[in-house]
Design an enzyme around this catalytic site. Sequence first.
Site, mmCIF file in Angstrom:
data_model
loop_
_atom_site.group_PDB
_atom_site.id
_atom_site.type_symbol
_atom_site.label_atom_id
_atom_site.label_comp_id
_atom_site.label_asym_id
_atom_site.label_seq_id
_atom_site.Cartn_x
_atom_site.Cartn_y
_atom_site.Cartn_z
ATOM 1 N N PRO A 13 0.721 -1.341 -0.149
ATOM 2 C CA PRO A 13 -0.350 0.157 0.266
ATOM 3 C C PRO A 13 0.829 1.196 -0.520
ATOM 4 C CG PRO A 13 -0.217 -1.434 1.586
ATOM 5 C CD PRO A 13 0.776 -1.931 1.070
ATOM 6 N N GLU B 261 1.812 -7.832 8.576
ATOM 7 C CA GLU B 261 2.310 -6.902 9.067
ATOM 8 C C GLU B 261 3.025 -6.399 7.032
ATOM 9 O OE1 GLU B 261 0.922 -3.970 10.308
ATOM 10 O OE2 GLU B 261 0.116 -5.497 12.146
ATOM 11 N N ARG C 240 -4.362 -7.447 -20.530
ATOM 12 C CA ARG C 240 -5.950 -7.186 -21.444
ATOM 13 C C ARG C 240 -4.635 -6.089 -22.653
ATOM 14 N NH1 ARG C 240 -8.792 -3.273 -21.065
ATOM 15 N NH2 ARG C 240 -10.722 -4.421 -21.385
ATOM 16 N N ASP D 186 -11.192 2.518 -24.352
ATOM 17 C CA ASP D 186 -10.999 2.409 -23.024
ATOM 18 C C ASP D 186 -10.662 3.597 -22.157
ATOM 19 O OD1 ASP D 186 -12.037 0.365 -23.090
ATOM 20 O OD2 ASP D 186 -10.511 -1.529 -22.387
HETATM 21 N N1 SAM Z 1 1.689 -3.229 7.815
HETATM 22 C C1 SAM Z 1 0.566 -2.645 5.948
HETATM 23 C C2 SAM Z 1 1.217 -0.981 5.923
HETATM 24 O O1 SAM Z 1 0.587 -0.550 6.741
HETATM 25 O O2 SAM Z 1 1.347 -0.217 5.133
HETATM 26 C C3 SAM Z 1 0.455 -3.414 5.633
HETATM 27 C C4 SAM Z 1 0.200 -4.444 5.461
HETATM 28 S S1 SAM Z 1 -1.173 -5.445 4.452
HETATM 29 C C5 SAM Z 1 -1.962 -6.262 5.595
HETATM 30 C C6 SAM Z 1 -0.402 -6.601 4.227
HETATM 31 C C7 SAM Z 1 0.032 -6.832 2.642
HETATM 32 O O3 SAM Z 1 -0.897 -6.738 1.517
HETATM 33 C C8 SAM Z 1 1.059 -6.330 2.462
HETATM 34 O O4 SAM Z 1 2.518 -6.439 2.971
HETATM 35 C C9 SAM Z 1 0.823 -5.829 0.614
HETATM 36 O O5 SAM Z 1 1.351 -7.065 -0.030
HETATM 37 C C10 SAM Z 1 -0.922 -6.058 0.931
HETATM 38 N N2 SAM Z 1 -1.122 -4.582 0.132
HETATM 39 C C11 SAM Z 1 -2.561 -4.536 1.140
HETATM 40 N N3 SAM Z 1 -2.667 -3.349 0.448
HETATM 41 C C12 SAM Z 1 -2.415 -3.125 -0.631
HETATM 42 C C13 SAM Z 1 -2.368 -1.856 -1.718
HETATM 43 N N4 SAM Z 1 -3.816 -1.244 -1.693
HETATM 44 N N5 SAM Z 1 -1.738 -2.721 -3.089
HETATM 45 C C14 SAM Z 1 -1.181 -3.517 -3.054
HETATM 46 N N6 SAM Z 1 -0.577 -3.983 -1.882
HETATM 47 C C15 SAM Z 1 -1.540 -4.600 -1.165
#
Ligand code: SAM
Length: 252
Positions: A91, A118, A156, A171
Amino acid sequence: MTMRIDVLTLFPEMFESPLGYSILKRAQQQNIVTIALSNIRDFATDKYRKVDDTPYGGGPGMVMMCPPVFACLEHVRSQAPEPGRVILLTPQGRPLSQPKVEALSAERRLILIAGRYEGFDERIRQGLDAEEISIGDYVLSGGELPAMVLIDAVVRLLGGALGDEDSAADDSFAGGLLEYPHYTRPEEFRRMRVPEILLSGDHGKIARWRHEQRLRRTQQRRPDLYANWLKRTEADNAIPKTRNNENQEIDT
Ligand code: SAM
């Protein structure tokens, strides 16, 4: 040329259904893309197949450990000659956008790493020199859904993946605008009529109407996109200045 996408995940089974239907299924059958799933847990080094541990410094949750991720990536890398572009789904990464998807669709090999818990030990980010991509400003439980989103958006765009080659060109986001509205039979439904122009058979007028609709929709719904599109269009249409011998701009 077949694109290869490797996915490193703790839950490879999650991919079966999305990859097994429609465009993604066809693209694999037609060798437009090869998608290889690897289970990071298979590269754990202890007898409990441990892939996560408590965070140094304390705090809630578990952190994905370096050794299994590095070992899994090294194994995956050895499976094909191209080194591949390594992407961590997090994220905290750069938000995925259509221009980014277009750029990724030109790569020969992508290696996607999905996190859990996490997230990743920071040294996974550092040591792999990976690019981080987010699918939006919200937190999901794992990187599997983001990886699937990225795969779908990229595949795609690969040549031959869509039945009608033109259908990606109009698109939303292609060329920086949202798409025009669509209608199909019946001509009238619950007193809502299809716009007359679409029934006229005049392709020139229809094309102009659709372009106007794209502009109007983008302006109303996504003023940010519209402003960027305007800026780019103005720059594209600017008359290039003539330069003199000292490379200074001069009016002609
Ligand atoms: N503790 C992290 C933080 O606050 O940045 C979030 C961890 S999340 C619960 C677990 C995993 O979900 C991440 O390591 C990532 O691979 C994935 N993930 C969660 N949200 C995401 C997003 N918006 N985009 C991409 N990957 C995401």
